[in-house]
Scaffold this active site. Sequence first.
Site, PDB file in Angstrom:
ATOM      1  N   GLY A 239      45.303  35.896  35.315  1.00  0.00           N
ATOM      2  CA  GLY A 239      46.017  36.417  36.574  1.00  0.00           C
ATOM      3  C   GLY A 239      47.615  36.257  36.686  1.00  0.00           C
ATOM      4  N   GLY A 276      45.495  37.221  30.026  1.00  0.00           N
ATOM      5  CA  GLY A 276      45.479  38.439  29.302  1.00  0.00           C
ATOM      6  C   GLY A 276      46.851  39.130  29.496  1.00  0.00           C
ATOM      7  CB  CYS A 356      44.127  69.877  34.816  1.00  0.00           C
ATOM      8  SG  CYS A 356      44.714  70.699  33.413  1.00  0.00           S
TER       9      CYS A 356
HETATM   10  N1  LLP Z   1      39.336  36.283  33.645  1.00  0.00           N
HETATM   11  C1  LLP Z   1      38.699  37.205  34.167  1.00  0.00           C
HETATM   12  C2  LLP Z   1      37.339  36.621  34.708  1.00  0.00           C
HETATM   13  C3  LLP Z   1      39.148  38.200  34.636  1.00  0.00           C
HETATM   14  O1  LLP Z   1      38.184  39.280  35.539  1.00  0.00           O
HETATM   15  C4  LLP Z   1      40.171  38.905  34.036  1.00  0.00           C
HETATM   16  C5  LLP Z   1      40.931  39.944  34.739  1.00  0.00           C
HETATM   17  C6  LLP Z   1      40.917  37.722  33.432  1.00  0.00           C
HETATM   18  C7  LLP Z   1      40.720  36.680  33.159  1.00  0.00           C
HETATM   19  C8  LLP Z   1      42.516  38.171  32.881  1.00  0.00           C
HETATM   20  O2  LLP Z   1      43.449  38.525  34.016  1.00  0.00           O
HETATM   21  P1  LLP Z   1      45.128  38.657  33.537  1.00  0.00           P
HETATM   22  O3  LLP Z   1      45.585  37.555  32.913  1.00  0.00           O
HETATM   23  O4  LLP Z   1      45.028  39.845  32.541  1.00  0.00           O
HETATM   24  O5  LLP Z   1      45.775  39.098  34.620  1.00  0.00           O
HETATM   25  N2  LLP Z   1      43.049  46.520  35.176  1.00  0.00           N
HETATM   26  C9  LLP Z   1      44.076  45.869  36.029  1.00  0.00           C
HETATM   27  C10 LLP Z   1      43.839  44.567  35.917  1.00  0.00           C
HETATM   28  C11 LLP Z   1      42.382  44.112  36.019  1.00  0.00           C
HETATM   29  C12 LLP Z   1      41.978  42.512  35.778  1.00  0.00           C
HETATM   30  C13 LLP Z   1      40.488  42.366  35.315  1.00  0.00           C
HETATM   31  N3  LLP Z   1      40.246  40.957  35.076  1.00  0.00           N
HETATM   32  C14 LLP Z   1      45.663  46.330  35.840  1.00  0.00           C
HETATM   33  O6  LLP Z   1      45.909  47.051  35.163  1.00  0.00           O
HETATM   34  O7  LLP Z   1      46.316  45.570  36.531  1.00  0.00           O
END
Ligand code: LLP
Length: 428
Positions: A239, A276, A356
Amino acid sequence: MDFFSYKNGELYCEDVPAEKLAAEFGTPLYVYSKATLLRHYRQIAQAFAPVNPTICYSIKSCGNLHVCKLLAGEGCGFDVTSGGELFRALQAGGDPKKIIYAGVGKTDGEIRDAINTGIAAFNLESEEEIENVDRVAGQLGKTAIGAIRINPDVDPKTHIKTATGKKETKFGVDIERAERVFEQYRTLKHLRIGGVHIHIGSPVYEIQPYIDAVKKIVDLIDRLTARGHKIEWFDMGGGFGVNYERPDQAFAVTEHAKALLPLLMGKPYRIALEPGRYIAGNSAILLTRVLYRKQGGEKKFVIVDAGMNDLIRPTLYDSYHFVWPAKPDAANVPAERRKDLAPVNGEIVDVVGPICESGDFLAKARPLPQTTRGDLLGVFTAGAYGFSMSSNYNNRPRAAEVLVDGATARLIRRRETYEDLVAAERGL
Ligand code: LLP
Protein backbone atom coordinates in the site's frame (compact mmCIF):
# COMPACT_ATOMS: atom_id res chain seq x y z
CA MET A 1 13.08 8.73 -7.87
CA ASP A 2 13.02 7.08 -11.28
CA PHE A 3 14.99 6.96 -14.51
CA PHE A 4 12.58 8.82 -16.77
CA SER A 5 13.99 12.27 -17.39
CA TYR A 6 14.38 15.04 -19.95
CA LYS A 7 17.85 15.22 -21.46
CA ASN A 8 18.72 17.72 -24.18
CA GLY A 9 15.09 18.74 -24.16
CA GLU A 10 13.55 15.35 -24.80
CA LEU A 11 12.18 12.53 -22.70
CA TYR A 12 14.40 9.54 -22.06
CA CYS A 13 13.86 6.22 -20.36
CA GLU A 14 17.31 5.55 -18.91
CA ASP A 15 19.54 6.11 -21.97
CA VAL A 16 16.93 5.62 -24.69
CA PRO A 17 14.87 8.48 -26.15
CA ALA A 18 11.11 7.94 -25.86
CA GLU A 19 10.68 8.96 -29.53
CA LYS A 20 13.00 6.17 -30.59
CA LEU A 21 10.99 3.61 -28.62
CA ALA A 22 7.70 4.86 -30.04
CA ALA A 23 9.10 4.77 -33.57
CA GLU A 24 10.40 1.25 -33.14
CA PHE A 25 7.60 -0.39 -31.16
CA GLY A 26 4.57 1.79 -31.94
CA THR A 27 2.06 3.37 -29.56
CA PRO A 28 0.37 3.02 -27.16
CA LEU A 29 3.44 1.55 -25.48
CA TYR A 30 4.30 0.72 -21.88
CA VAL A 31 7.98 1.42 -21.26
CA TYR A 32 9.62 -0.03 -18.13
CA SER A 33 12.92 0.99 -16.61
CA LYS A 34 14.88 -1.90 -15.17
CA ALA A 35 17.03 0.37 -13.00
CA THR A 36 13.91 1.93 -11.45
CA LEU A 37 12.31 -1.43 -10.68
CA LEU A 38 15.41 -2.78 -9.00
CA ARG A 39 16.10 0.45 -7.19
CA HIS A 40 12.66 0.47 -5.59
CA TYR A 41 12.78 -3.19 -4.65
CA ARG A 42 16.22 -2.75 -3.07
CA GLN A 43 15.09 0.37 -1.21
CA ILE A 44 12.42 -1.61 0.61
CA ALA A 45 14.72 -4.55 1.25
CA GLN A 46 17.37 -2.26 2.71
CA ALA A 47 14.99 -0.11 4.74
CA PHE A 48 13.52 -3.14 6.49
CA ALA A 49 16.77 -5.16 6.59
CA PRO A 50 16.99 -4.99 10.42
CA VAL A 51 14.00 -7.38 10.60
CA ASN A 52 15.14 -9.44 7.59
CA PRO A 53 11.73 -9.29 5.91
CA THR A 54 10.27 -11.67 3.38
CA ILE A 55 9.22 -9.40 0.53
CA CYS A 56 6.39 -10.71 -1.58
CA TYR A 57 5.85 -8.48 -4.61
CA SER A 58 2.16 -7.98 -5.23
CA ILE A 59 1.92 -9.36 -8.72
CA LYS A 60 -1.46 -7.78 -9.39
CA SER A 61 0.24 -4.41 -9.75
CA CYS A 62 2.29 -5.46 -12.79
CA GLY A 63 2.64 -9.11 -13.69
CA ASN A 64 4.74 -9.09 -16.83
CA LEU A 65 6.88 -12.24 -16.69
CA HIS A 66 10.08 -10.36 -17.47
CA VAL A 67 9.44 -7.81 -14.75
CA CYS A 68 8.65 -10.60 -12.28
CA LYS A 69 11.73 -12.55 -13.35
CA LEU A 70 13.94 -9.59 -12.47
CA LEU A 71 12.42 -9.46 -9.01
CA ALA A 72 12.57 -13.22 -8.50
CA GLY A 73 16.26 -12.96 -9.42
CA GLU A 74 16.71 -10.57 -6.49
CA GLY A 75 15.23 -13.16 -4.14
CA CYS A 76 11.81 -11.55 -4.04
CA GLY A 77 8.69 -13.64 -3.39
CA PHE A 78 5.18 -13.03 -4.67
CA ASP A 79 1.78 -12.11 -3.28
CA VAL A 80 -0.84 -13.70 -5.54
CA THR A 81 -4.56 -13.44 -5.50
CA SER A 82 -5.84 -15.90 -8.09
CA GLY A 83 -4.91 -19.15 -9.78
CA GLY A 84 -3.79 -17.13 -12.77
CA GLU A 85 -1.46 -15.01 -10.67
CA LEU A 86 -0.03 -18.13 -9.04
CA PHE A 87 0.62 -19.57 -12.51
CA ARG A 88 2.27 -16.32 -13.56
CA ALA A 89 4.48 -16.18 -10.46
CA LEU A 90 5.66 -19.74 -11.09
CA GLN A 91 6.23 -19.07 -14.79
CA ALA A 92 8.43 -16.15 -13.76
CA GLY A 93 10.56 -18.50 -11.68
CA GLY A 94 9.02 -17.54 -8.34
CA ASP A 95 10.01 -19.80 -5.46
CA PRO A 96 6.79 -21.48 -4.17
CA LYS A 97 8.15 -21.19 -0.63
CA LYS A 98 8.00 -17.42 -1.01
CA ILE A 99 4.49 -17.26 -2.47
CA ILE A 100 1.56 -16.19 -0.37
CA TYR A 101 -2.00 -16.39 -1.59
CA ALA A 102 -4.58 -13.78 -0.54
CA GLY A 103 -8.11 -12.91 -1.65
CA VAL A 104 -11.62 -13.28 -0.27
CA GLY A 105 -12.89 -15.73 -2.89
CA LYS A 106 -10.52 -18.63 -3.47
CA THR A 107 -12.18 -21.54 -5.26
CA ASP A 108 -11.58 -25.19 -4.35
CA GLY A 109 -9.59 -25.64 -7.55
CA GLU A 110 -7.38 -22.67 -6.77
CA ILE A 111 -6.84 -23.86 -3.20
CA ARG A 112 -5.95 -27.34 -4.45
CA ASP A 113 -3.43 -26.02 -6.97
CA ALA A 114 -1.82 -23.77 -4.39
CA ILE A 115 -1.46 -26.60 -1.85
CA ASN A 116 -0.03 -28.93 -4.49
CA THR A 117 2.43 -26.22 -5.52
CA GLY A 118 3.65 -25.99 -1.95
CA ILE A 119 3.12 -22.26 -1.45
CA ALA A 120 4.33 -20.67 1.77
CA ALA A 121 0.91 -19.70 3.10
CA PHE A 122 -2.65 -18.69 2.45
CA ASN A 123 -3.87 -15.39 3.77
CA LEU A 124 -7.30 -16.43 5.04
CA GLU A 125 -10.12 -13.94 4.99
CA SER A 126 -13.13 -15.59 6.70
CA GLU A 127 -14.27 -18.44 8.91
CA GLU A 128 -15.90 -20.28 6.00
CA GLU A 129 -12.73 -20.02 3.96
CA ILE A 130 -10.64 -21.36 6.85
CA GLU A 131 -12.93 -24.39 7.12
CA ASN A 132 -12.81 -24.90 3.37
CA VAL A 133 -9.02 -24.77 3.10
CA ASP A 134 -8.84 -27.33 5.93
CA ARG A 135 -11.32 -29.55 4.07
CA VAL A 136 -9.56 -29.29 0.68
CA ALA A 137 -6.16 -29.95 2.26
CA GLY A 138 -7.71 -33.00 3.97
CA GLN A 139 -8.92 -34.33 0.63
CA LEU A 140 -5.37 -34.05 -0.65
CA GLY A 141 -3.98 -35.69 2.47
CA LYS A 142 -1.81 -32.62 3.09
CA THR A 143 -1.49 -29.86 5.63
CA ALA A 144 -1.95 -26.29 4.45
CA ILE A 145 -0.39 -23.30 6.18
CA GLY A 146 -2.17 -20.01 6.69
CA ALA A 147 -2.30 -16.58 8.25
CA ILE A 148 -5.55 -14.96 9.23
CA ARG A 149 -6.10 -11.59 7.64
CA ILE A 150 -7.27 -9.20 10.29
CA ASN A 151 -9.15 -6.05 9.52
CA PRO A 152 -7.51 -3.65 11.98
CA ASP A 153 -10.18 -0.96 11.55
CA VAL A 154 -7.88 1.95 10.69
CA ASP A 155 -8.63 4.59 8.11
CA PRO A 156 -5.93 4.57 5.41
CA LYS A 157 -7.31 7.86 4.01
CA THR A 158 -7.28 6.74 0.42
CA HIS A 159 -9.82 6.35 -2.38
CA ILE A 160 -12.98 4.54 -1.29
CA LYS A 161 -12.44 1.86 -3.94
CA THR A 162 -8.98 0.95 -2.64
CA ALA A 163 -9.43 1.35 1.14
CA THR A 164 -9.44 -2.06 2.80
CA GLY A 165 -8.39 -1.63 6.43
CA LYS A 166 -11.56 -0.07 7.74
CA LYS A 167 -14.41 -2.07 9.21
CA GLU A 168 -17.12 -3.02 6.77
CA THR A 169 -14.97 -3.60 3.77
CA LYS A 170 -15.11 -7.20 2.54
CA PHE A 171 -11.56 -7.90 3.70
CA GLY A 172 -10.27 -9.85 6.66
CA VAL A 173 -11.75 -10.79 10.00
CA ASP A 174 -12.80 -7.97 12.34
CA ILE A 175 -10.13 -7.37 14.95
CA GLU A 176 -12.69 -7.79 17.75
CA ARG A 177 -13.38 -11.32 16.53
CA ALA A 178 -9.74 -12.18 15.95
CA GLU A 179 -8.96 -13.98 19.20
CA ARG A 180 -12.16 -15.95 19.07
CA VAL A 181 -11.41 -17.09 15.53
CA PHE A 182 -7.83 -18.10 16.38
CA GLU A 183 -9.24 -20.05 19.35
CA GLN A 184 -11.96 -21.70 17.28
CA TYR A 185 -9.47 -22.97 14.68
CA ARG A 186 -6.62 -23.82 17.01
CA THR A 187 -6.64 -27.51 16.23
CA LEU A 188 -7.65 -28.05 12.66
CA LYS A 189 -6.52 -31.32 11.18
CA HIS A 190 -5.22 -30.09 7.83
CA LEU A 191 -4.59 -26.38 8.26
CA ARG A 192 -1.95 -24.91 10.53
CA ILE A 193 -2.59 -21.26 11.29
CA GLY A 194 0.69 -19.59 12.14
CA GLY A 195 0.50 -16.01 10.96
CA VAL A 196 -1.35 -12.72 11.06
CA HIS A 197 -1.88 -10.63 7.94
CA ILE A 198 -3.08 -7.09 7.30
CA HIS A 199 -3.32 -4.84 4.27
CA ILE A 200 -4.91 -1.48 4.99
CA GLY A 201 -5.31 0.08 1.55
CA SER A 202 -3.51 1.46 -1.48
CA PRO A 203 -2.04 3.97 -2.06
CA VAL A 204 -1.51 5.25 1.48
CA TYR A 205 0.21 8.62 1.94
CA GLU A 206 0.41 8.77 5.71
CA ILE A 207 2.49 6.69 8.08
CA GLN A 208 0.17 7.00 11.04
CA PRO A 209 -2.45 4.48 9.80
CA TYR A 210 0.36 1.92 9.46
CA ILE A 211 1.63 2.68 12.95
CA ASP A 212 -1.89 2.35 14.36
CA ALA A 213 -2.51 -0.92 12.53
CA VAL A 214 0.86 -2.43 13.41
CA LYS A 215 0.45 -1.51 17.10
CA LYS A 216 -2.95 -3.17 17.16
CA ILE A 217 -1.59 -6.33 15.58
CA VAL A 218 1.54 -6.49 17.73
CA ASP A 219 -0.74 -6.31 20.78
CA LEU A 220 -3.04 -8.92 19.31
CA ILE A 221 -0.10 -11.26 18.70
CA ASP A 222 1.02 -10.75 22.31
CA ARG A 223 -2.44 -11.74 23.50
CA LEU A 224 -2.55 -14.73 21.18
CA THR A 225 0.88 -15.84 22.33
CA ALA A 226 -0.23 -15.55 25.96
CA ARG A 227 -3.09 -17.90 25.10
CA GLY A 228 -0.65 -20.43 23.74
CA HIS A 229 -0.91 -19.74 20.01
CA LYS A 230 2.35 -20.01 18.15
CA ILE A 231 2.50 -17.00 15.81
CA GLU A 232 5.42 -17.40 13.44
CA TRP A 233 4.98 -14.43 11.11
CA PHE A 234 3.29 -11.07 10.69
CA ASP A 235 2.56 -10.00 7.12
CA MET A 236 2.09 -6.22 7.01
CA GLY A 237 0.72 -6.05 3.44
CA GLY A 238 1.54 -3.30 0.97
CA GLY A 239 0.00 0.00 0.00
CA PHE A 240 2.94 2.43 0.15
CA GLY A 241 2.19 5.50 -1.95
CA VAL A 242 4.28 6.73 -4.88
CA ASN A 243 4.86 10.12 -6.45
CA TYR A 244 2.07 10.73 -8.93
CA GLU A 245 1.64 14.45 -8.32
CA ARG A 246 5.05 15.74 -7.22
CA PRO A 247 8.47 14.38 -6.32
CA ASP A 248 7.87 14.54 -2.57
CA GLN A 249 4.27 13.32 -2.46
CA ALA A 250 4.97 9.91 -0.91
CA PHE A 251 6.89 9.30 2.29
CA ALA A 252 10.24 7.63 1.74
CA VAL A 253 10.25 3.96 2.62
CA THR A 254 13.10 4.69 5.00
CA GLU A 255 10.70 6.92 6.98
CA HIS A 256 8.17 4.15 6.97
CA ALA A 257 10.77 1.71 8.26
CA LYS A 258 12.00 4.18 10.89
CA ALA A 259 8.48 4.46 12.28
CA LEU A 260 7.68 0.76 12.23
CA LEU A 261 10.95 -0.97 13.03
CA PRO A 262 10.92 0.00 16.73
CA LEU A 263 7.58 -1.80 17.03
CA LEU A 264 8.90 -4.94 15.35
CA MET A 265 12.55 -5.39 16.36
CA GLY A 266 13.31 -8.34 18.55
CA LYS A 267 9.93 -9.99 18.08
CA PRO A 268 10.00 -13.76 17.91
CA TYR A 269 8.10 -13.82 14.62
CA ARG A 270 9.13 -13.12 11.03
CA ILE A 271 8.00 -10.05 9.09
CA ALA A 272 6.58 -10.11 5.57
CA LEU A 273 5.71 -7.22 3.24
CA GLU A 274 3.60 -7.16 0.07
CA PRO A 275 4.55 -4.05 -1.89
CA GLY A 276 3.28 -3.71 -5.45
CA ARG A 277 2.93 -0.08 -6.44
CA TYR A 278 6.09 1.06 -4.64
CA ILE A 279 8.14 -1.25 -6.85
CA ALA A 280 6.23 -0.96 -10.13
CA GLY A 281 4.50 2.43 -10.05
CA ASN A 282 7.27 4.76 -11.13
CA SER A 283 8.95 2.04 -13.15
CA ALA A 284 6.92 2.63 -16.29
CA ILE A 285 5.39 5.29 -18.46
CA LEU A 286 2.73 4.92 -21.11
CA LEU A 287 3.64 6.51 -24.44
CA THR A 288 0.79 7.69 -26.61
CA ARG A 289 0.48 9.82 -29.74
CA VAL A 290 -1.83 12.72 -30.44
CA LEU A 291 -4.30 11.64 -33.14
CA TYR A 292 -6.46 14.73 -33.34
CA ARG A 293 -7.40 17.93 -31.61
CA LYS A 294 -10.88 19.32 -31.41
CA GLN A 295 -13.04 21.88 -29.70
CA GLY A 296 -16.35 21.01 -28.01
CA GLY A 297 -18.16 24.07 -26.65
CA GLU A 298 -15.62 25.90 -24.52
CA LYS A 299 -13.51 22.77 -24.13
CA LYS A 300 -10.41 21.72 -25.96
CA PHE A 301 -9.75 18.05 -26.48
CA VAL A 302 -6.49 16.33 -27.29
CA ILE A 303 -7.40 12.91 -28.65
CA VAL A 304 -4.66 10.32 -28.20
CA ASP A 305 -4.23 6.69 -29.21
CA ALA A 306 -4.31 5.32 -25.63
CA GLY A 307 -7.67 4.94 -23.95
CA MET A 308 -9.27 3.85 -20.72
CA ASN A 309 -8.73 0.26 -21.88
CA ASP A 310 -4.97 0.93 -21.67
CA LEU A 311 -5.00 2.90 -18.42
CA ILE A 312 -8.23 2.85 -16.43
CA ARG A 313 -7.01 4.55 -13.25
CA PRO A 314 -8.00 8.14 -14.13
CA THR A 315 -11.62 7.26 -14.77
CA LEU A 316 -11.94 4.53 -12.14
CA TYR A 317 -10.30 6.30 -9.21
CA ASP A 318 -10.14 9.92 -10.42
CA SER A 319 -6.44 9.41 -10.19
CA TYR A 320 -3.85 11.86 -11.44
CA HIS A 321 -1.07 10.91 -13.84
CA PHE A 322 1.38 13.55 -15.01
CA VAL A 323 1.10 13.88 -18.81
CA TRP A 324 3.62 15.85 -20.86
CA PRO A 325 4.99 15.96 -24.41
CA ALA A 326 8.08 13.85 -25.00
CA LYS A 327 9.64 16.68 -27.03
CA PRO A 328 8.24 19.94 -25.68
CA ASP A 329 9.35 23.33 -26.97
CA ALA A 330 12.43 24.66 -25.20
CA ALA A 331 10.43 26.81 -22.77
CA ASN A 332 8.45 23.79 -21.58
CA VAL A 333 11.10 21.25 -20.72
CA PRO A 334 10.07 20.29 -17.18
CA ALA A 335 12.65 20.44 -14.41
CA GLU A 336 10.33 18.40 -12.21
CA ARG A 337 7.07 16.57 -12.76
CA ARG A 338 4.53 18.46 -10.68
CA LYS A 339 0.77 18.75 -10.77
CA ASP A 340 1.08 22.52 -10.44
CA LEU A 341 3.53 22.91 -13.33
CA ALA A 342 2.28 25.76 -15.52
CA PRO A 343 3.20 25.48 -19.19
CA VAL A 344 4.53 28.53 -21.03
CA ASN A 345 1.98 29.61 -23.69
CA GLY A 346 0.03 26.48 -22.81
CA GLU A 347 -3.64 25.60 -22.95
CA ILE A 348 -6.13 23.77 -20.78
CA VAL A 349 -7.23 20.52 -22.38
CA ASP A 350 -8.88 17.18 -21.72
CA VAL A 351 -6.60 14.37 -22.88
CA VAL A 352 -9.00 11.70 -24.08
CA GLY A 353 -8.82 8.32 -25.80
CA PRO A 354 -10.60 6.75 -28.77
CA ILE A 355 -13.13 4.74 -26.70
CA CYS A 356 -16.86 5.38 -27.05
CA GLU A 357 -17.44 6.59 -23.50
CA SER A 358 -17.32 10.04 -21.97
CA GLY A 359 -15.36 8.48 -19.11
CA ASP A 360 -12.52 7.70 -21.48
CA PHE A 361 -9.88 10.19 -20.41
CA LEU A 362 -6.30 10.25 -19.21
CA ALA A 363 -6.37 13.84 -17.92
CA LYS A 364 -9.11 16.40 -17.37
CA ALA A 365 -8.87 20.20 -17.50
CA ARG A 366 -5.10 19.86 -17.70
CA PRO A 367 -2.69 22.74 -18.42
CA LEU A 368 -0.40 21.41 -21.16
CA PRO A 369 2.01 22.90 -23.66
CA GLN A 370 0.55 23.28 -27.15
CA THR A 371 0.45 19.99 -29.01
CA THR A 372 -0.22 19.03 -32.62
CA ARG A 373 -1.16 15.85 -34.44
CA GLY A 374 1.55 13.21 -34.19
CA ASP A 375 3.14 14.58 -31.01
CA LEU A 376 4.23 11.95 -28.53
CA LEU A 377 3.05 12.25 -24.91
CA GLY A 378 4.34 10.49 -21.82
CA VAL A 379 1.83 9.40 -19.19
CA PHE A 380 3.93 8.93 -16.08
CA THR A 381 3.82 6.58 -13.09
CA ALA A 382 1.85 4.06 -15.10
CA GLY A 383 3.73 0.91 -14.06
CA ALA A 384 1.39 -0.23 -11.31
CA TYR A 385 -2.20 -1.14 -12.16
CA GLY A 386 -1.58 0.20 -15.66
CA PHE A 387 -1.08 -2.67 -18.06
CA SER A 388 -2.35 -5.15 -15.46
CA MET A 389 -5.80 -3.53 -15.47
CA SER A 390 -5.89 -3.02 -19.23
CA SER A 391 -8.55 -4.69 -21.33
CA ASN A 392 -9.70 -5.28 -24.88
CA TYR A 393 -12.73 -3.00 -24.54
CA ASN A 394 -13.86 -1.66 -27.90
CA ASN A 395 -11.85 -4.57 -29.32
CA ARG A 396 -8.62 -2.74 -28.94
CA PRO A 397 -5.58 -5.03 -28.94
CA ARG A 398 -3.63 -4.43 -25.75
CA ALA A 399 -0.46 -2.35 -25.89
CA ALA A 400 3.06 -3.69 -26.21
CA GLU A 401 5.46 -3.57 -23.26
CA VAL A 402 9.16 -2.78 -23.51
CA LEU A 403 11.90 -3.07 -20.89
CA VAL A 404 14.79 -0.62 -21.04
CA ASP A 405 18.13 -1.47 -19.50
CA GLY A 406 20.63 1.38 -19.98
CA ALA A 407 20.92 1.97 -23.71
CA THR A 408 19.06 -1.18 -24.78
CA ALA A 409 15.34 -1.80 -25.12
CA ARG A 410 13.70 -5.20 -25.33
CA LEU A 411 10.13 -6.13 -26.20
CA ILE A 412 8.69 -7.98 -23.19
CA ARG A 413 5.13 -8.32 -24.47
CA ARG A 414 4.24 -8.06 -28.11
CA ARG A 415 1.34 -5.88 -29.16
CA GLU A 416 -1.81 -7.97 -29.43
CA THR A 417 -3.22 -8.62 -32.89
CA TYR A 418 -6.79 -8.66 -34.19
CA GLU A 419 -6.45 -12.45 -34.39
CA ASP A 420 -5.67 -12.52 -30.62
CA LEU A 421 -8.98 -10.76 -30.04
CA VAL A 422 -11.01 -13.66 -31.43
CA ALA A 423 -8.67 -16.59 -30.74
CA ALA A 424 -10.60 -17.96 -27.74
CA GLU A 425 -13.82 -17.98 -29.75
CA ARG A 426 -12.44 -20.00 -32.65
CA GLY A 427 -12.72 -23.73 -33.31
CA LEU A 428 -15.33 -24.49 -30.71
N1 LLP B 1 -1.51 -6.95 -0.49
C1 LLP B 1 -2.84 -7.07 -0.66
C2 LLP B 1 -3.57 -8.04 0.13
C3 LLP B 1 -3.49 -6.24 -1.58
O1 LLP B 1 -4.81 -6.36 -1.74
C4 LLP B 1 -2.75 -5.32 -2.35
C5 LLP B 1 -3.41 -4.45 -3.33
C6 LLP B 1 -1.35 -5.26 -2.16
C7 LLP B 1 -0.77 -6.08 -1.20
C8 LLP B 1 -0.46 -4.32 -2.92
O2 LLP B 1 -0.74 -2.98 -2.69
P1 LLP B 1 0.26 -1.87 -3.27
O3 LLP B 1 1.55 -2.00 -2.56
O4 LLP B 1 0.41 -2.11 -4.75
O5 LLP B 1 -0.40 -0.58 -3.02
N2 LLP B 1 -6.03 -0.84 -8.67
C9 LLP B 1 -5.79 0.11 -7.61
C10 LLP B 1 -5.05 -0.50 -6.45
C11 LLP B 1 -5.70 -1.74 -5.91
C12 LLP B 1 -4.89 -2.40 -4.83
C13 LLP B 1 -5.39 -3.76 -4.54
N3 LLP B 1 -4.66 -4.46 -3.55
C14 LLP B 1 -5.06 1.33 -8.19
O6 LLP B 1 -4.80 1.36 -9.39
O7 LLP B 1 -4.78 2.27 -7.45
